[in-house]
Design a protein around this motif. Structure first.
Motif, PDB file in Angstrom:
ATOM      1  N   ASN A 215      20.020   0.118 -29.307  1.00 13.35           N
ATOM      2  CA  ASN A 215      19.694   0.871 -30.624  1.00 13.35           C
ATOM      3  C   ASN A 215      21.109   1.245 -31.145  1.00 13.35           C
ATOM      4  O   ASN A 215      21.282   1.091 -32.220  1.00 13.35           O
ATOM      5  CB  ASN A 215      19.080   2.034 -30.257  1.00 13.35           C
ATOM      6  CG  ASN A 215      17.432   1.920 -29.940  1.00 13.35           C
ATOM      7  OD1 ASN A 215      16.978   0.857 -30.382  1.00 13.35           O
ATOM      8  ND2 ASN A 215      16.881   2.655 -29.154  1.00 13.35           N
ATOM      9  N   LYS A 216      22.290   1.547 -30.305  1.00 12.18           N
ATOM     10  CA  LYS A 216      23.416   2.019 -30.791  1.00 12.18           C
ATOM     11  C   LYS A 216      24.237   0.765 -31.320  1.00 12.18           C
ATOM     12  O   LYS A 216      24.835   1.036 -32.355  1.00 12.18           O
ATOM     13  CB  LYS A 216      24.381   2.389 -29.625  1.00 12.18           C
ATOM     14  CG  LYS A 216      24.728   1.660 -28.592  1.00 12.18           C
ATOM     15  CD  LYS A 216      25.845   1.990 -27.411  1.00 12.18           C
ATOM     16  CE  LYS A 216      25.274   3.181 -26.726  1.00 12.18           C
ATOM     17  NZ  LYS A 216      24.329   2.614 -25.515  1.00 12.18           N
ATOM     18  N   TYR A 217      23.778  -0.265 -30.847  1.00  8.52           N
ATOM     19  CA  TYR A 217      24.763  -1.691 -31.599  1.00  8.52           C
ATOM     20  C   TYR A 217      24.006  -1.808 -33.025  1.00  8.52           C
ATOM     21  O   TYR A 217      24.620  -2.201 -34.023  1.00  8.52           O
ATOM     22  CB  TYR A 217      24.485  -2.794 -30.951  1.00  8.52           C
ATOM     23  CG  TYR A 217      24.729  -2.669 -29.274  1.00  8.52           C
ATOM     24  CD1 TYR A 217      25.755  -1.851 -28.829  1.00  8.52           C
ATOM     25  CD2 TYR A 217      23.992  -3.112 -28.177  1.00  8.52           C
ATOM     26  CE1 TYR A 217      26.278  -1.750 -27.860  1.00  8.52           C
ATOM     27  CE2 TYR A 217      24.279  -2.900 -26.874  1.00  8.52           C
ATOM     28  CZ  TYR A 217      25.627  -2.045 -26.728  1.00  8.52           C
ATOM     29  OH  TYR A 217      25.997  -2.115 -25.405  1.00  8.52           O
ATOM     30  N   ILE A 218      22.771  -1.505 -33.133  1.00  7.41           N
ATOM     31  CA  ILE A 218      22.018  -1.785 -34.545  1.00  7.41           C
ATOM     32  C   ILE A 218      22.790  -0.669 -35.380  1.00  7.41           C
ATOM     33  O   ILE A 218      23.197  -1.412 -36.538  1.00  7.41           O
ATOM     34  CB  ILE A 218      20.325  -1.307 -34.624  1.00  7.41           C
ATOM     35  CG1 ILE A 218      19.827  -2.189 -33.825  1.00  7.41           C
ATOM     36  CG2 ILE A 218      19.911  -1.265 -35.949  1.00  7.41           C
ATOM     37  CD1 ILE A 218      18.500  -2.001 -33.402  1.00  7.41           C
ATOM     38  N   TYR A 219      23.042   0.306 -34.911  1.00  8.61           N
ATOM     39  CA  TYR A 219      23.559   1.391 -36.074  1.00  8.61           C
ATOM     40  C   TYR A 219      24.940   1.234 -36.183  1.00  8.61           C
ATOM     41  O   TYR A 219      25.592   1.184 -37.328  1.00  8.61           O
ATOM     42  CB  TYR A 219      23.642   2.850 -35.171  1.00  8.61           C
ATOM     43  CG  TYR A 219      22.295   3.521 -35.458  1.00  8.61           C
ATOM     44  CD1 TYR A 219      21.615   4.008 -36.703  1.00  8.61           C
ATOM     45  CD2 TYR A 219      21.283   3.394 -34.415  1.00  8.61           C
ATOM     46  CE1 TYR A 219      20.660   4.846 -36.752  1.00  8.61           C
ATOM     47  CE2 TYR A 219      19.993   4.138 -34.578  1.00  8.61           C
ATOM     48  CZ  TYR A 219      19.715   4.785 -35.904  1.00  8.61           C
ATOM     49  OH  TYR A 219      18.326   5.275 -35.720  1.00  8.61           O
TER      50      TYR A 219
ATOM     51  N   SER B 126       9.285   7.571 -37.110  1.00  8.50           N
ATOM     52  CA  SER B 126       9.559   7.484 -35.702  1.00  8.50           C
ATOM     53  C   SER B 126       8.429   8.522 -35.218  1.00  8.50           C
ATOM     54  O   SER B 126       8.107   9.512 -35.842  1.00  8.50           O
ATOM     55  CB  SER B 126      11.233   8.335 -35.714  1.00  8.50           C
ATOM     56  OG  SER B 126      11.324   8.787 -34.493  1.00  8.50           O
ATOM     57  N   GLY B 127       8.280   8.367 -33.834  1.00  7.21           N
ATOM     58  CA  GLY B 127       7.610   9.374 -32.943  1.00  7.21           C
ATOM     59  C   GLY B 127       8.550  10.446 -32.562  1.00  7.21           C
ATOM     60  O   GLY B 127       9.469  10.682 -32.969  1.00  7.21           O
ATOM     61  N   THR B 128       7.927  11.283 -31.705  1.00  6.90           N
ATOM     62  CA  THR B 128       8.711  12.434 -31.280  1.00  6.90           C
ATOM     63  C   THR B 128       9.548  12.050 -29.912  1.00  6.90           C
ATOM     64  O   THR B 128       9.744  12.783 -29.192  1.00  6.90           O
ATOM     65  CB  THR B 128       7.838  13.549 -31.089  1.00  6.90           C
ATOM     66  OG1 THR B 128       6.572  13.497 -30.383  1.00  6.90           O
ATOM     67  CG2 THR B 128       7.436  13.995 -32.619  1.00  6.90           C
ATOM     68  N   LYS B 129       9.261  10.719 -29.624  1.00  3.06           N
ATOM     69  CA  LYS B 129       9.942  10.363 -28.317  1.00  3.06           C
ATOM     70  C   LYS B 129      10.044   8.788 -28.482  1.00  3.06           C
ATOM     71  O   LYS B 129       9.526   7.827 -29.479  1.00  3.06           O
ATOM     72  CB  LYS B 129       9.125  10.720 -26.921  1.00  3.06           C
ATOM     73  CG  LYS B 129       7.552   9.875 -26.850  1.00  3.06           C
ATOM     74  CD  LYS B 129       6.998  10.366 -25.700  1.00  3.06           C
ATOM     75  CE  LYS B 129       5.663   9.861 -25.577  1.00  3.06           C
ATOM     76  NZ  LYS B 129       4.765  10.258 -24.538  1.00  3.06           N
ATOM     77  N   GLY B 130      10.665   8.048 -27.407  1.00  4.48           N
ATOM     78  CA  GLY B 130      10.772   6.515 -27.704  1.00  4.48           C
ATOM     79  C   GLY B 130      11.939   6.140 -28.259  1.00  4.48           C
ATOM     80  O   GLY B 130      13.111   7.082 -28.484  1.00  4.48           O
ATOM     81  N   GLY B 131      12.130   4.965 -28.472  1.00  2.00           N
ATOM     82  CA  GLY B 131      13.574   4.359 -28.868  1.00  2.00           C
ATOM     83  C   GLY B 131      14.128   4.798 -29.924  1.00  2.00           C
ATOM     84  O   GLY B 131      15.314   4.988 -30.223  1.00  2.00           O
ATOM     85  N   THR B 132      13.169   4.807 -31.364  1.00  2.00           N
ATOM     86  CA  THR B 132      13.475   5.001 -32.629  1.00  2.00           C
ATOM     87  C   THR B 132      13.947   6.721 -32.497  1.00  2.00           C
ATOM     88  O   THR B 132      15.214   6.803 -33.300  1.00  2.00           O
ATOM     89  CB  THR B 132      12.258   4.961 -33.718  1.00  2.00           C
ATOM     90  OG1 THR B 132      11.906   3.817 -33.333  1.00  2.00           O
ATOM     91  CG2 THR B 132      12.890   5.168 -35.034  1.00  2.00           C
TER      92      THR B 132
END
Length: 451
Positions: A234-238, A249-255
């Motif tokens: 995920n950090k590489y996308i940003y 986005s949910g309230t947990k998980g990758g996003t």
């Protein structure tokens, strides 16, 4: 592709060569490799020296709590596994780059430092990795309305000459990428798994061949899904982008976790689409400091996503506005006050006035270039308008080919050709044949100002 000795050494130290690598020596994690590479650099050594000399002699002064000399030696002895894997991957059309390569994504180095991936596997146009763009992230399971929003967002980004950077997962990620690619735009996919399979997928094949797409992964190209890898990428996308938008986005998980990390590290401006979904975490992200995007895609202005960034995308003609139309720089909003969530309209309003370095508007016709006014409202100027200004300036003295303009403007060729056709149709440029070149119509000589 020939794999250099340095690349071989880096892969031996950091890569897994099987889907489930059960070797006794665990490959070095990015931070571990970062410490080790820095130590080598301070002693004028490279990883390649470890393949030529005796590691015991070269590393006699090396001391680390987790990276022992024995571990390094065991990793370097995996030559046969490296040879077998690389033969298969290269034969399948993949390439590999390491942090020592000149075209390694500079944004990853700048934002992550020693935590940037030691190596990236990929297929497609690797030049796109340094073009920046808009990161689009979101849940895998979303409503049709969010998928339509994501797809149209990709189309809008394509029209603005901005790449979509995403994770390639089904749902928001894949939909935004395919939206941009379907509109002849460009996309960067940062995959957490199954890179080798994705590179041969029918949905990507034509876009890869057209050089409009690059797919990369810091993980084994044959690795299956792993939650830890998905979180890590995920950090590489940003960090490959210049701004980001979370559609859902949910309230947990990758996003959710990726967005919170992006807010904490302040890599790029993070925008979030508002939603009435009571189970979504979008509102909480906005309360945590994210910026509120337009709720409907028809109200989106792609340029507004970048006003908080320190640098627009490399291929974005927004930069042309600073170079061509202004003697004094545009005043951009920085992200120091980002803790207070602000709406898209508020942020965009702060960019409307172009001022000189004394904070006052210039006199009429003062400090202009080629008749372009000093004061421009960004909301009133499209990327196409900025392209026309620069293209007319370049073509004023002599006819230019499309390749000349690609080099001069750092634009994707597909986008350039679309804008050239539009400019010719509108009489803003004239097309000459045999060979095909573009020149300024006589009626435009001496007057290059935006209407």
């Amino acid at each position: 592709m020939t794999v250099s000795e340095t690349t071989q050494a880096v892969l031996l130290l950091t890569a897994h060569f099987n889907k489930t690598d059960s070797s006794a020596a665990k490959p070095l994690a990015p931070k571990e490799y970062g410490r080790f590479a820095e130590w080598l650099h301070q002693r004028s050594l490279t990883p390649a020296h470890l393949l030529r000399g005796n590691p015991n002699d070269l590393l006699i002064e090396w001391h680390d709590n987790t990276v022992s000399i024995e571990r390094v030696k065991a990793l370097l002895e995996r030559g046969p596994a490296l040879a077998i894997s690389m033969e298969k991957w290269l034969r399948s059309g993949l390439w590999v780059m390491t942090r020592s390569d000149p075209d390694y994504p500079r944004r990853l180095k700048q934002r992550l430092g020693s935590d940037s991936p030691a190596a990236l596997f990929g297929c497609g146009n690797r030049l796109l990795l340094n073009s920046g763009g808009l990161a689009v992230v979101g849940s895998r399971h979303v409503k049709d309305a969010d998928l339509a929003y994501s797809s149209k967002l990709g189309v809008l980004a394509s029209g603005a000459g901005v790449s979509i950077v995403s994770g390639g997962a089904r749902g928001v990620d894949e939909t935004a990428m395919l939206g941009a690619l379907g509109a002849e735009g460009t996309a960067v996919g940062v995959l957490a798994d199954s890179l080798l399979r994705a590179c041969s997928a029918a949905k990507y094949r034509n876009h890869l061949m057209a050089n409009n797409l690059v797919l990369v992964s810091p993980f084994n190209p044959e690795a299956g899904f792993n939650a830890g890898n998905a979180m890590q990428r995920n950090k590489y996308i940003y960090c490959l982008a210049d701004a980001a938008l979370a559609v859902h986005s949910g309230t947990k998980g990758g996003t959710w976790s990726g967005a919170h990390e992006a807010l904490k590290k302040d890599w790029v401006p993070l925008w979030v689409k508002p939603t009435d979904d009571p189970e979504a975490g979008n509102a909480a992200l906005i309360a945590a400091g994210a910026l509120e995007a337009a709720a409907t895609v028809e109200d989106i202005d792609v340029a507004a996503f970048f006003v908080m960034a320190g640098e627009p995308p490399q291929a974005n003609p927004y930069r042309v506005a600073q170079e061509v139309t202004l003697e004094q720089p545009v005043v951009l909003v920085k992200s120091a006050a980002k803790a207070d969530a602000r709406s898209r309209a508020q942020v965009q309003g702060e960019t409307e006035q172009v001022v000189n370095d004394r904070g006052t508007a210039s006199e009429p016709n003062a400090a202009t270039r080629s008749g372009v006014p000093q004061t421009l409202g960004l909301s009133e100027v499209s990327f196409y308008d900025l392209f026309v200004v620069k293209a007319q300036e370049l073509c004023e003295k002599e006819p230019r080919t499309a390749d000349d303009l690609v080099d001069a403007l750092a634009l994707n060729k597909t986008q350039l050709n679309a804008w050239l056709k539009q400019a010719v149709d509108k009489g803003e440029l004239r097309r000459r044949a045999k060979p095909v070149r573009y020149e300024l119509p006589s009626s435009k000589q001496g007057s290059l100002a935006l209407d």
